[in-house]
Design a protein around this motif. Structure first.
Motif, mmCIF file in Angstrom:
data_model
loop_
_atom_site.group_PDB
_atom_site.id
_atom_site.type_symbol
_atom_site.label_atom_id
_atom_site.label_comp_id
_atom_site.label_asym_id
_atom_site.label_seq_id
_atom_site.Cartn_x
_atom_site.Cartn_y
_atom_site.Cartn_z
ATOM 1 N N GLY A 188 50.673 10.104 -55.030
ATOM 2 C CA GLY A 188 50.644 11.371 -55.742
ATOM 3 C C GLY A 188 49.635 11.397 -56.877
ATOM 4 O O GLY A 188 48.935 10.427 -57.161
ATOM 5 N N ARG A 189 49.563 12.526 -57.541
ATOM 6 C CA ARG A 189 48.643 12.715 -58.658
ATOM 7 C C ARG A 189 49.093 11.925 -59.881
ATOM 8 O O ARG A 189 50.279 11.706 -60.095
ATOM 9 C CB ARG A 189 48.571 14.192 -59.025
ATOM 10 C CG ARG A 189 47.913 15.061 -57.956
ATOM 11 C CD ARG A 189 46.420 15.095 -58.138
ATOM 12 N NE ARG A 189 45.786 16.103 -57.310
ATOM 13 C CZ ARG A 189 44.549 16.548 -57.486
ATOM 14 N NH1 ARG A 189 43.825 16.068 -58.479
ATOM 15 N NH2 ARG A 189 44.035 17.456 -56.690
ATOM 16 N N LYS A 190 48.104 11.524 -60.661
ATOM 17 C CA LYS A 190 48.406 10.802 -61.894
ATOM 18 C C LYS A 190 48.639 11.811 -63.027
ATOM 19 O O LYS A 190 47.998 12.862 -63.090
ATOM 20 C CB LYS A 190 47.242 9.878 -62.254
ATOM 21 C CG LYS A 190 46.902 8.900 -61.130
ATOM 22 C CD LYS A 190 48.104 8.036 -60.786
ATOM 23 C CE LYS A 190 47.779 7.064 -59.674
ATOM 24 N NZ LYS A 190 47.619 7.724 -58.364
ATOM 25 N N PRO A 191 49.542 11.528 -63.927
ATOM 26 C CA PRO A 191 49.802 12.468 -65.029
ATOM 27 C C PRO A 191 48.683 12.443 -66.064
ATOM 28 O O PRO A 191 47.899 11.508 -66.157
ATOM 29 C CB PRO A 191 51.120 11.946 -65.617
ATOM 30 C CG PRO A 191 51.120 10.484 -65.295
ATOM 31 C CD PRO A 191 50.436 10.352 -63.971
ATOM 32 N N GLY A 192 48.635 13.506 -66.853
ATOM 33 C CA GLY A 192 47.685 13.560 -67.964
ATOM 34 C C GLY A 192 46.272 13.881 -67.524
ATOM 35 O O GLY A 192 46.033 14.638 -66.578
ATOM 36 N N ALA A 249 44.146 11.992 -66.053
ATOM 37 C CA ALA A 249 43.800 11.439 -64.754
ATOM 38 C C ALA A 249 44.247 12.319 -63.590
ATOM 39 O O ALA A 249 43.958 11.996 -62.435
ATOM 40 C CB ALA A 249 44.424 10.051 -64.601
ATOM 41 N N TYR A 250 44.932 13.419 -63.873
ATOM 42 C CA TYR A 250 45.398 14.286 -62.807
ATOM 43 C C TYR A 250 44.239 14.916 -62.050
ATOM 44 O O TYR A 250 44.291 15.109 -60.850
ATOM 45 C CB TYR A 250 46.299 15.388 -63.388
ATOM 46 C CG TYR A 250 46.865 16.328 -62.345
ATOM 47 C CD1 TYR A 250 48.063 16.033 -61.706
ATOM 48 C CD2 TYR A 250 46.199 17.502 -62.013
ATOM 49 C CE1 TYR A 250 48.582 16.889 -60.750
ATOM 50 C CE2 TYR A 250 46.713 18.369 -61.057
ATOM 51 C CZ TYR A 250 47.902 18.055 -60.428
ATOM 52 O OH TYR A 250 48.414 18.907 -59.479
ATOM 53 N N GLY A 251 43.174 15.229 -62.746
ATOM 54 C CA GLY A 251 42.043 15.889 -62.108
ATOM 55 C C GLY A 251 42.098 17.389 -62.282
ATOM 56 O O GLY A 251 42.899 17.929 -63.045
ATOM 57 N N GLN A 252 41.223 18.081 -61.576
ATOM 58 C CA GLN A 252 41.139 19.526 -61.703
ATOM 59 C C GLN A 252 42.316 20.207 -61.008
ATOM 60 O O GLN A 252 42.705 19.814 -59.910
ATOM 61 C CB GLN A 252 39.821 20.034 -61.116
ATOM 62 C CG GLN A 252 39.567 21.515 -61.356
ATOM 63 C CD GLN A 252 38.197 21.939 -60.861
ATOM 64 O OE1 GLN A 252 37.429 21.111 -60.377
ATOM 65 N NE2 GLN A 252 37.883 23.216 -60.989
ATOM 66 N N HIS A 253 42.870 21.204 -61.652
ATOM 67 C CA HIS A 253 43.995 21.947 -61.092
ATOM 68 C C HIS A 253 43.471 23.111 -60.243
ATOM 69 O O HIS A 253 42.498 23.772 -60.594
ATOM 70 C CB HIS A 253 44.893 22.496 -62.218
ATOM 71 C CG HIS A 253 45.619 21.419 -62.967
ATOM 72 N ND1 HIS A 253 46.957 21.138 -62.780
ATOM 73 C CD2 HIS A 253 45.193 20.548 -63.919
ATOM 74 C CE1 HIS A 253 47.322 20.154 -63.564
ATOM 75 N NE2 HIS A 253 46.264 19.775 -64.279
ATOM 76 N N TYR A 254 44.143 23.315 -59.115
ATOM 77 C CA TYR A 254 43.779 24.402 -58.222
ATOM 78 C C TYR A 254 45.009 25.270 -57.958
ATOM 79 O O TYR A 254 46.149 24.804 -58.073
ATOM 80 C CB TYR A 254 43.246 23.859 -56.889
ATOM 81 C CG TYR A 254 41.897 23.181 -56.997
ATOM 82 C CD1 TYR A 254 40.724 23.918 -56.888
ATOM 83 C CD2 TYR A 254 41.798 21.811 -57.218
ATOM 84 C CE1 TYR A 254 39.489 23.302 -56.979
ATOM 85 C CE2 TYR A 254 40.568 21.194 -57.319
ATOM 86 C CZ TYR A 254 39.414 21.945 -57.195
ATOM 87 O OH TYR A 254 38.189 21.341 -57.299
ATOM 88 N N ARG A 255 44.754 26.503 -57.582
ATOM 89 C CA ARG A 255 45.828 27.397 -57.168
ATOM 90 C C ARG A 255 45.268 28.372 -56.150
ATOM 91 O O ARG A 255 44.051 28.531 -56.007
ATOM 92 C CB ARG A 255 46.389 28.174 -58.349
ATOM 93 C CG ARG A 255 45.410 29.138 -58.975
ATOM 94 C CD ARG A 255 46.077 29.929 -60.085
ATOM 95 N NE ARG A 255 45.176 30.947 -60.614
ATOM 96 C CZ ARG A 255 45.517 31.807 -61.576
ATOM 97 N NH1 ARG A 255 46.741 31.747 -62.093
ATOM 98 N NH2 ARG A 255 44.652 32.702 -62.003
ATOM 99 N N ARG A 256 46.133 29.005 -55.418
ATOM 100 C CA ARG A 256 45.686 29.957 -54.402
ATOM 101 C C ARG A 256 45.031 31.157 -55.085
ATOM 102 O O ARG A 256 45.519 31.656 -56.103
ATOM 103 C CB ARG A 256 46.875 30.446 -53.565
ATOM 104 C CG ARG A 256 47.504 29.374 -52.690
ATOM 105 C CD ARG A 256 48.598 29.988 -51.806
ATOM 106 N NE ARG A 256 48.045 30.960 -50.881
ATOM 107 C CZ ARG A 256 47.505 30.660 -49.695
ATOM 108 N NH1 ARG A 256 47.458 29.394 -49.302
ATOM 109 N NH2 ARG A 256 47.035 31.597 -48.901
#
Length: 587
Positions: free
Chosen positions: A133-137, A139-146
């Protein structure tokens, strides 16, 4: 002395109660005396020699010495046998360990072949695996949404709650937020066409009207038909996603309420393939005109008999065909025996019968072969495949450095010559391991075709990955339903696979293309092979042939136009001398 009688003086001490002839040697002596009496005077000399030999054998000191020597010899043989036994025991232990390792490797290979049992097995687990899964904080990376839909088909007003769920007090509306829901309609859309049937007043010919949404002119018993979009969805489920006909029919039933049998899906797919054959032939012509072609083949079953599925992949098109053999006759039937472009393949020997083509043997196949060979070889035998693997990887790194403008073209060719010299030194050696002997024999044949991609960087690929990706899709389909039951099904498989793969290469909507094809009254060539593309492919092929064999006296600064690749100022006039065929010829 021959006439003188021989007299033996035999003295024996008197022994009590023992008659003569009972003691050790007395019996033998009596026999000797008896024979002397019986013999004449002429036979005495011959018997004397036998008697001397007899006396020597009775010598105890000589006999002890002989027995001592024999005992020493037996002890030496025993020590040698003991050492040989110890060596054989050590060899047996080594063979048993090697047998155990090979048994484990065989079990791993058999499990890897049975993908249904362990489809995602990666071997040994890591000692400290990373959490999924994604790393918190950060390190999560760029957020995407529909993304918000461009159009809305239905507006729904949500009622205001009557009271607070906690205290029951009245509520005041502060703002209204928007929420979107993208949904499919689970229903079958039915069209009814009112078709006028006319008669010509002059020739009495029957004529009927046709709407652009119709896919057929059939009436009567065939008046109820499946629409083009439903048929196209069935084609995509079967040919692009590997679902059997029964599963495709079940999805149409459960998802859209459209009742369709397994045989109905099969016949509809074959109708689409018949209409697409004109485009299929055009794709083959475009592949023959291409400058660079990737070619590969894999086994395929038709009517439970072995066939071969061939694929030719160029920069713009993919052409597939299922043929009964794996020889040059089948390859030339697809690409043409006179093909004169750059041919990239896995090193199968029949490809070198394209005498006018320039060849590139896939580096990825050789690297994988060397890696697998070194994994099961002894430490001494693994030196050769690991050295070959390192040379090929150095060649790939050298290509990347050139494409990133880190070295010049002259530096690229100079470093390529060094790699070839290093490989030649390896191939001049003799190897005892049978697997290394086979690898060296294969590399000696492939030697002129290993580094073509370094002499033409940006134009010729180092690997056959384009064709391998197409084969990967087909192998997945083969695992799902094993092949085709009929020759018609095999033809439909080749036609539709070619069109779907080509549409994906060109980033075109295959659904729209097939729907438009079904609605056309006559079969037509799809936009995948337009006249402009055909002309461009033809011109590129002529340009590629001119580049492949430059005149020996070409100036070093003469510019050559190469399609879709780095601008190379000219091919090297003098390639490194090798003991095999020149690199740009397979003759």
């Amino acid at each position: 002395m021959s006439g003188t009688p021989v007299v033996f003086d035999y003295r024996v001490e008197a022994q009590q109660n023992r008659p003569f002839g009972r003691g050790p040697g007395e019996k033998l002596l009596l026999v000797v005396l008896t024979k002397l009496i019986a013999l004449g005077a002429g036979q005495t000399q011959r018997f004397r020699s036998q008697y001397d030999l007899f006396l020597k054998k009775l010598n105890p000191i000589r006999r002890i010495r002989e027995l001592t020597e024999e005992l020493s010899r037996i002890r030496r043989e025993r020590d040698q046998a003991r050492k040989e036994t110890e060596r054989l025991e050590r060899e047996l232990e080594r063979v048993q360990e090697e047998n155990e390792q090979l048994r484990k490797d065989l079990e791993l290979a058999q499990r890897a072949a049975r993908r249904q049992a362990a489809p995602f097995s990666r071997g040994q687990l890591k000692s400290h695996p990373k959490s999924p899964g994604r790393k918190p904080g950060v390190a999560y990376g760029q957020h995407y949404r529909r993304p918000i839909p461009e159009h809305v088909d239905q507006e729904i007003q949500v009622p205001v709650p009557g009271q607070c769920p906690d205290c029951g007090g009245p509520l005041t509306v502060e703002r209204v937020e928007m929420q979107y829901q993208e949904e499919i309609l689970r229903r079958t859309w039915v069209r009814r066409f009112h078709i006028p049937i006319c008669r010509c007043t002059q020739c009495a010919k029957r004529v009927q009207g046709r709407h652009p949404l119709q896919t057929s002119d059939a009436l009567g018993a065939a008046a109820v038909q499946i629409g083009p979009e439903a048929v196209t969805l069935g084609v995509l489920m079967n040919k692009a996603h590997g679902l059997p006909h029964a599963d495709a029919a079940a999805i149409l039933q459960h998802g859209f309420g459209l009742t369709m049998s397994r045989g109905g899906v099969c016949r509809a797919i074959q109708r689409v393939a018949r209409k697409a054959e004109a485009t299929w032939h055009a794709l083959r012509d475009a592949a023959r005109r291409s400058v660079v072609a990737h070619m590969d083949e894999t086994g395929w079953k038709v009517e439970a008999q072995l066939r071969w599925l061939w694929a030719v992949v160029t920069e713009q098109v993919t052409f597939c065909e299922i043929l009964p053999g794996r020889g040059f006759a089948q390859a030339s039937a697809i690409l043409g025996a006179e093909y004169a472009g750059w041919l990239i393949h896995d090193g199968w020997k029949i490809y070198y019968k394209f005498l006018k083509a320039a060849h590139q043997s896939c580096a990825a196949h050789l690297i994988r072969r060397c890696r697998d060979l070194a994994a099961v070889a002894t430490q001494a035998a693994a030196v050769f495949p690991l050295a070959v693997k390192q040379i090929l990887e150095d060649g790939l790194a050298l290509r990347d450095r050139y494409l990133e403008n880190q070295i010049s073209l002259h530096g690229l060719w100079t470093a390529t010559g060094r790699l070839e010299a290093k490989l030649d030194r390896l191939l001049r050696s003799h190897y005892r391991d049978p697997a290394n002997q086979r690898l060296a024999k294969h590399l000696r044949h492939e030697r002129p075709y290993l580094f073509t991609f370094l002499y033409c960087p940006g134009l010729v690929d180092a690997t056959n990955n384009l064709a391998e990706r197409v084969m990967r899709l087909l192998v997945v389909l083969r695992k799902n339903w094993g092949g085709n039951r009929t020759e018609k099904g095999a033809r439909a498989q080749a036609v539709l696979t070619s069109i779907l793969c080509t549409a994906r290469q060109q980033d075109k909507d295959a659904f729209a293309l097939l729907t438009d094809l079904l609605r056309s009254p006559q079969g037509k060539v799809l936009d995948l092979v337009s006249p402009a593309n055909a002309a461009r492919e033809s011109g590129s092929a002529a340009s590629g042939r001119a580049q492949k064999a430059p005149p020996a006296g070409r100036a070093a600064g003469t510019e050559m136009r190469l399609p879709a690749g780095a601008q190379i100022q000219g091919l090297p006039a003098g390639l490194p001398a090798v003991a095999t065929t020149p690199i740009f010829s397979s003759a």
